[in-house]
Design an enzyme around this catalytic site. Structure first.
Site, PDB file in Angstrom:
ATOM      1  N   GLU A 125      71.563  42.592  22.673  1.00  0.00           N
ATOM      2  CA  GLU A 125      70.719  41.896  21.685  1.00  0.00           C
ATOM      3  C   GLU A 125      69.934  42.912  20.938  1.00  0.00           C
ATOM      4  OE1 GLU A 125      68.502  38.733  23.749  1.00  0.00           O
ATOM      5  OE2 GLU A 125      70.574  37.922  24.367  1.00  0.00           O
ATOM      6  N   GLU A 136      76.158  28.233  23.978  1.00  0.00           N
ATOM      7  CA  GLU A 136      76.900  28.520  24.768  1.00  0.00           C
ATOM      8  C   GLU A 136      76.610  27.966  26.439  1.00  0.00           C
ATOM      9  OE1 GLU A 136      77.007  33.003  25.408  1.00  0.00           O
ATOM     10  OE2 GLU A 136      76.721  33.347  23.388  1.00  0.00           O
ATOM     11  N   ARG A 170      83.049  40.646  19.324  1.00  0.00           N
ATOM     12  CA  ARG A 170      82.036  41.427  18.953  1.00  0.00           C
ATOM     13  C   ARG A 170      82.425  41.949  17.617  1.00  0.00           C
ATOM     14  NH1 ARG A 170      81.698  44.078  23.273  1.00  0.00           N
ATOM     15  NH2 ARG A 170      83.023  45.988  22.643  1.00  0.00           N
ATOM     16  N   LYS A 223      83.989  34.406  28.790  1.00  0.00           N
ATOM     17  CA  LYS A 223      83.278  34.648  29.814  1.00  0.00           C
ATOM     18  C   LYS A 223      83.615  33.700  31.034  1.00  0.00           C
ATOM     19  CE  LYS A 223      79.348  37.144  28.111  1.00  0.00           C
ATOM     20  NZ  LYS A 223      77.950  37.491  28.436  1.00  0.00           N
ATOM     21  N   ASN A 230      72.819  39.493  27.601  1.00  0.00           N
ATOM     22  CA  ASN A 230      72.530  41.036  27.883  1.00  0.00           C
ATOM     23  C   ASN A 230      71.715  41.717  26.782  1.00  0.00           C
ATOM     24  OD1 ASN A 230      73.397  43.883  27.420  1.00  0.00           O
ATOM     25  ND2 ASN A 230      75.336  43.344  27.980  1.00  0.00           N
ATOM     26  N   THR A 269      72.172  30.426  19.612  1.00  0.00           N
ATOM     27  CA  THR A 269      73.854  30.648  19.780  1.00  0.00           C
ATOM     28  C   THR A 269      73.861  30.583  21.250  1.00  0.00           C
ATOM     29  OG1 THR A 269      73.986  32.331  18.050  1.00  0.00           O
ATOM     30  CG2 THR A 269      75.401  32.662  19.912  1.00  0.00           C
ATOM     31  N   ARG A 292      78.348  31.527  12.653  1.00  0.00           N
ATOM     32  CA  ARG A 292      77.982  32.606  13.453  1.00  0.00           C
ATOM     33  C   ARG A 292      77.377  32.195  14.745  1.00  0.00           C
ATOM     34  NH1 ARG A 292      74.953  34.971  17.561  1.00  0.00           N
ATOM     35  NH2 ARG A 292      75.048  37.615  17.322  1.00  0.00           N
TER      36      ARG A 292
END
Length: 258
Positions: free
Chosen positions: A196, A247, A16, A166, A192, A243, A155
């Site tokens: 966001e 994932e 983060r 995760k 989440n 992103t 990023r």
């Protein structure tokens, strides 16, 4: 994060913090780009005669930059991914033997062409100060674009570290979702909404802080170099969704390494 210490790379707090720092780089990059016109000539294929090259002036610049950066080991780092892997050259420096953190197929999860497309079609028109070409600034535009593209790419592809963290935190859940190819539940598990929203609010504040002359900060017309809401919207519409795609694509193949 220390890529020589794998445990630090899968700590969500560290991840983060890294993502927040990347926001700064992206915001400053867009502010820098905003001083120039949209410069369509930079993106038009074969607009300029470049010997033995087929593509846009931006494509050519990116390839030259990636050739050079590959020689100083940039793309050996697990958080860097080239736009044109085929042009990379051997490093002039001894290799760095990074411990394995991500899955073996990680370099195959590469959405840089999608990034390049939305950057040219969506970001450039919204952040440029005016439409059209400034012939004296085409080189400067290309340099700014490359900086922005590399920052955005890093990023977005950092999502692989989020996905791996995760997965390691709940292998039982993700193994089942991967076997079932349950993409909606995988997406839900990595989303989440509150986080966001916090990102978007923070980006607007950064845009206001970084994009305004401090002497004008409290005036009635502070004149931001880039509208902060535009930066937040670009994140919301393109950077965050892409992103998530990284994932999901990463997680769907995770059992290949088990």
């Amino acid at each position: 994060m220390d890529f020589m210490k794998p445990e630090t790379c899968l700590d969500l707090v560290n991840i983060r913090h890294a993502l927040i720092r990347m926001e700064d780089t992206i915001v400053f990059g867009l502010i820098e780009r905003s001083q120039f016109f949209s410069s369509p000539s930079v993106y038009e294929p074969n607009k300029f005669h470049i010997p033995e090259f087929d593509g846009s002036f931006l494509d050519w610049g990116l390839q030259q930059m990636e050739k050079t950066h590959s020689q100083i080991r940039r793309y050996e780092a697990p958080d860097e991914l080239p736009f044109f892997p085929s042009v990379l050259l051997p490093s002039l420096l001894p290799p760095v033997h990074y411990p394995k953190v991500l899955a073996s197929y990680t370099d195959e999860i590469n959405v840089n062409q999608e990034i390049l497309e939305f950057y040219v079609k969506e970001i450039v028109p919204q952040v440029s100060c005016k439409a059209g070409d400034q012939l004296e600034n085409l080189g400067s535009v290309q340099v700014c674009d490359i900086d922005c593209l590399q920052a955005i790419s890093r990023r977005i592809h950092f999502g692989k570290f989020v996905a791996e963290a995760k997965y390691q935190a709940d292998k039982e859940l993700y193994n089942k979702l991967i076997i079932d190819k349950d993409i909606p539940k995988i997406e839900a598990s990595i989303t989440n909404a509150a986080v966001e929203e916090t990102i978007l609010v923070r980006l607007i504040e950064k845009g206001k802080s970084y994009g305004v002359d401090p002497s004008m900060k409290y005036s009635q017309n502070p004149q931001s170099k880039v509208e902060p809401e535009i930066i937040a919207k670009l994140y919301k519409d393109y950077i965050i969704p892409l992103t998530k795609k990284v994932e999901v694509d990463y997680l769907l193949r995770r059992l290949e390494d088990v």
